[in-house]
Write a protein that holds these residues in place. Structure first.
Motif, PDB file in Angstrom:
ATOM      1  N   SER A 264      -4.031   0.512 -11.297  1.00 25.87           N
ATOM      2  CA  SER A 264      -4.584  -0.821 -11.536  1.00 25.87           C
ATOM      3  C   SER A 264      -3.653  -1.899 -10.989  1.00 25.87           C
ATOM      4  O   SER A 264      -4.099  -2.895 -10.410  1.00 25.87           O
ATOM      5  CB  SER A 264      -4.808  -1.033 -13.037  1.00 25.87           C
ATOM      6  N   GLU A 265      -2.349  -1.699 -11.161  1.00 26.40           N
ATOM      7  CA  GLU A 265      -1.354  -2.659 -10.684  1.00 26.40           C
ATOM      8  C   GLU A 265      -1.402  -2.793  -9.165  1.00 26.40           C
ATOM      9  O   GLU A 265      -1.201  -3.882  -8.620  1.00 26.40           O
ATOM     10  CB  GLU A 265       0.045  -2.196 -11.132  1.00 26.40           C
ATOM     11  N   PHE A 266      -1.680  -1.671  -8.476  1.00 29.62           N
ATOM     12  CA  PHE A 266      -1.671  -1.680  -7.012  1.00 29.62           C
ATOM     13  C   PHE A 266      -3.080  -1.679  -6.406  1.00 29.62           C
ATOM     14  O   PHE A 266      -3.245  -1.367  -5.226  1.00 29.62           O
ATOM     15  CB  PHE A 266      -0.888  -0.473  -6.485  1.00 29.62           C
ATOM     16  N   SER A 267      -4.085  -2.010  -7.207  1.00 27.00           N
ATOM     17  CA  SER A 267      -5.455  -2.022  -6.694  1.00 27.00           C
ATOM     18  C   SER A 267      -5.751  -3.264  -5.859  1.00 27.00           C
ATOM     19  O   SER A 267      -6.690  -3.281  -5.064  1.00 27.00           O
ATOM     20  CB  SER A 267      -6.456  -1.921  -7.850  1.00 27.00           C
ATOM     21  N   LYS A 268      -4.945  -4.301  -6.037  1.00 21.26           N
ATOM     22  CA  LYS A 268      -5.134  -5.552  -5.308  1.00 21.26           C
ATOM     23  C   LYS A 268      -4.247  -5.591  -4.068  1.00 21.26           C
ATOM     24  O   LYS A 268      -3.111  -5.100  -4.086  1.00 21.26           O
ATOM     25  CB  LYS A 268      -4.814  -6.751  -6.211  1.00 21.26           C
ATOM     26  N   ASP A 269      -4.777  -6.198  -2.986  1.00 21.64           N
ATOM     27  CA  ASP A 269      -4.034  -6.401  -1.733  1.00 21.64           C
ATOM     28  C   ASP A 269      -3.577  -5.102  -1.086  1.00 21.64           C
ATOM     29  O   ASP A 269      -2.551  -5.066  -0.388  1.00 21.64           O
ATOM     30  CB  ASP A 269      -2.805  -7.305  -1.961  1.00 21.64           C
ATOM     31  N   THR A 270      -4.307  -4.017  -1.333  1.00 21.50           N
ATOM     32  CA  THR A 270      -3.970  -2.730  -0.722  1.00 21.50           C
ATOM     33  C   THR A 270      -5.222  -2.100  -0.129  1.00 21.50           C
ATOM     34  O   THR A 270      -6.340  -2.495  -0.457  1.00 21.50           O
ATOM     35  CB  THR A 270      -3.369  -1.751  -1.758  1.00 21.50           C
ATOM     36  N   ASN A 271      -5.030  -1.122   0.736  1.00 22.09           N
ATOM     37  CA  ASN A 271      -6.141  -0.366   1.301  1.00 22.09           C
ATOM     38  C   ASN A 271      -6.329   0.896   0.468  1.00 22.09           C
ATOM     39  O   ASN A 271      -5.418   1.735   0.386  1.00 22.09           O
ATOM     40  CB  ASN A 271      -5.851  -0.010   2.760  1.00 22.09           C
ATOM     41  N   ALA A 272      -7.484   1.035  -0.162  1.00 29.96           N
ATOM     42  CA  ALA A 272      -7.717   2.128  -1.113  1.00 29.96           C
ATOM     43  C   ALA A 272      -7.577   3.500  -0.461  1.00 29.96           C
ATOM     44  O   ALA A 272      -6.986   4.415  -1.040  1.00 29.96           O
ATOM     45  CB  ALA A 272      -9.106   1.983  -1.733  1.00 29.96           C
ATOM     46  N   VAL A 273      -8.120   3.661   0.745  1.00 30.40           N
ATOM     47  CA  VAL A 273      -8.074   4.959   1.415  1.00 30.40           C
ATOM     48  C   VAL A 273      -6.641   5.334   1.775  1.00 30.40           C
ATOM     49  O   VAL A 273      -6.197   6.464   1.542  1.00 30.40           O
ATOM     50  CB  VAL A 273      -8.964   4.955   2.684  1.00 30.40           C
ATOM     51  N   LEU A 274      -5.890   4.376   2.336  1.00 29.97           N
ATOM     52  CA  LEU A 274      -4.512   4.656   2.726  1.00 29.97           C
ATOM     53  C   LEU A 274      -3.626   4.902   1.506  1.00 29.97           C
ATOM     54  O   LEU A 274      -2.757   5.779   1.531  1.00 29.97           O
ATOM     55  CB  LEU A 274      -3.949   3.496   3.543  1.00 29.97           C
TER      56      LEU A 274
ATOM     57  N   CYS B  57       2.334   5.961  -7.236  1.00 27.23           N
ATOM     58  CA  CYS B  57       1.188   6.675  -7.813  1.00 27.23           C
ATOM     59  C   CYS B  57       1.302   8.166  -7.540  1.00 27.23           C
ATOM     60  O   CYS B  57       0.916   9.001  -8.369  1.00 27.23           O
ATOM     61  CB  CYS B  57      -0.121   6.140  -7.229  1.00 27.23           C
ATOM     62  N   GLY B  58       1.831   8.510  -6.365  1.00 34.05           N
ATOM     63  CA  GLY B  58       1.973   9.915  -5.990  1.00 34.05           C
ATOM     64  C   GLY B  58       2.877  10.692  -6.928  1.00 34.05           C
ATOM     65  O   GLY B  58       2.561  11.816  -7.338  1.00 34.05           O
TER      66      GLY B  58
ATOM     67  N   THR C 184       0.833  -1.205   0.000  1.00 28.74           N
ATOM     68  CA  THR C 184       0.000   0.000   0.000  1.00 28.74           C
ATOM     69  C   THR C 184       0.866   1.252   0.000  1.00 28.74           C
ATOM     70  O   THR C 184       0.611   2.199  -0.758  1.00 28.74           O
ATOM     71  CB  THR C 184      -0.926   0.012   1.234  1.00 28.74           C
ATOM     72  N   ILE C 185       1.900   1.258   0.833  1.00 25.99           N
ATOM     73  CA  ILE C 185       2.804   2.415   0.900  1.00 25.99           C
ATOM     74  C   ILE C 185       3.573   2.574  -0.408  1.00 25.99           C
ATOM     75  O   ILE C 185       3.680   3.685  -0.951  1.00 25.99           O
ATOM     76  CB  ILE C 185       3.790   2.267   2.079  1.00 25.99           C
ATOM     77  N   LYS C 186       4.096   1.448  -0.914  1.00 23.29           N
ATOM     78  CA  LYS C 186       4.841   1.488  -2.182  1.00 23.29           C
ATOM     79  C   LYS C 186       3.961   1.997  -3.313  1.00 23.29           C
ATOM     80  O   LYS C 186       4.378   2.851  -4.113  1.00 23.29           O
ATOM     81  CB  LYS C 186       5.373   0.090  -2.509  1.00 23.29           C
ATOM     82  N   GLY C 187       2.724   1.478  -3.387  1.00 22.32           N
ATOM     83  CA  GLY C 187       1.795   1.919  -4.427  1.00 22.32           C
ATOM     84  C   GLY C 187       1.463   3.391  -4.292  1.00 22.32           C
ATOM     85  O   GLY C 187       1.388   4.123  -5.286  1.00 22.32           O
TER      86      GLY C 187
END
Length: 301
Positions: free
Chosen positions: A173-183, A80-81, A73-76
């Motif tokens: 899209s790559e980081f949409s899985k296994d992550t927390n969307a809000v975080l 993305c940022g 989640t942090i990496k994504g």
């Protein structure tokens, strides 16, 4: 209700929010520069997303027990940022020199850029998609290039931002899985806010009084467009193909033109309207499963 249908409906309402955001972004720069606007909208988004995460964590047991990979989640969020920072600031700069309506249609070109990027990585483009890409380029030419063969600098910057937004959607899209969307959205806007704030201090200077004069636009874009919109987009990408998701999101171009006309009285010329229609039809047809439909029909005979 199926997951794909639910995700599609969520993105449809998000496209309305983003369509109005083009107007808010344009109006917001009546008093402050583009870098300052992006920095402050990011700050508002960060506060909203943090409060949202705390609220759901305290009130929803299912949300609290949701399993996700924090490091991913942090990496994504960081990746993305960086991409989002470039995309949104280019779009913001483009709005200094072009109208909200034109910017919304030119931004929608990301739906054409996504399969082109895929081609670079070895994915083939079918004939229908190739024709749509050519039509979209023609529409862009008709809308943006004047008879003297000159093009508005705002249009050029906005087209470049559309390319970066295409990359942003693919990374999301790559980081949409296994992550927390809000975080993930929170970390994304932290990166965007920090970079934009530093750039604003260097190139524009921070005027608190001017910022408060644009508070309505900043709050709208910060809370709804940034906090809600991009989080919903990430959630939808869990259940939708990025190409289909981008097709639904591209409806923001229609709403952007409508709101620009109603609120800002930004009328498009006949030439610009023709170009906009060609771009919209090309982006729409590019994603319709025409080949699948025809093969099923012809298969019956």
């Amino acid at each position: 209700m199926g997951k794909e249908l639910k995700a599609s409906i969520m993105l449809f309402f998000t496209s309305i929010i983003w369509g109005l955001a083009f107007v808010a972004q344009a109006v917001g720069m009546d008093h402050i520069g583009p870098l300052t606007f992006t920095a402050v909208r990011s700050l508002v988004a960060i506060i909203f997303l943090y409060l949202t995460y705390v609220f759901f964590n305290k009130t929803s047991k299912s949300y609290r027990e949701q399993k996700f990979n924090m490091s991913r989640t942090i990496k994504g969020g960081i990746l993305c940022g960086f991409v989002f920072t470039l995309a949104i600031n280019l779009q913001q700069f483009g709005l200094v020199y072009t109208t909200a309506g034109k910017a919304s249609f030119l931004t929608a070109l990301y739906i054409v850029f996504i399969p082109i990027i895929g081609l670079i990585f070895g994915k083939r483009i079918n004939k229908k998609l190739l024709i749509c890409i050519i039509c979209a380029m023609m529409g862009t030419y008709i809308m943006s290039v004047k008879e003297s063969l000159s093009i508005n600098r705002g249009d050029i910057v906005t087209i470049i931002s559309a390319l970066v937004f295409a990359i942003h959607i693919l990374v999301l899209s790559e980081f949409s899985k296994d992550t927390n969307a809000v975080l993930l959205s929170l970390f994304q806007f932290m990166i965007c806010g920090i970079i934009s704030f530093i750039a604003a201090i260097i190139f524009e200077g921070i005027d608190i009084g001017a910022i408060f004069k644009s508070y309505v636009s900043i709050l709208y874009v910060g809370i709804l467009s940034s906090g809600v919109g991009f989080t919903v987009q990430l959630m939808a990408l869990k259940d939708l193909d990025p190409v289909i998701a981008s097709m639904i999101s591209s409806l923001e171009s229609v709403f952007g033109a409508i709101f620009g006309w109603i609120i800002l009285s930004q009328r498009m010329s006949g030439r610009e309207i023709i170009g906009a229609i060609i771009i919209f039809m090309a982006t729409l047809i590019a994603q319709l499963p025409i080949e699948d439909y025809l093969s099923k029909k012809l298969g019956k005979y």
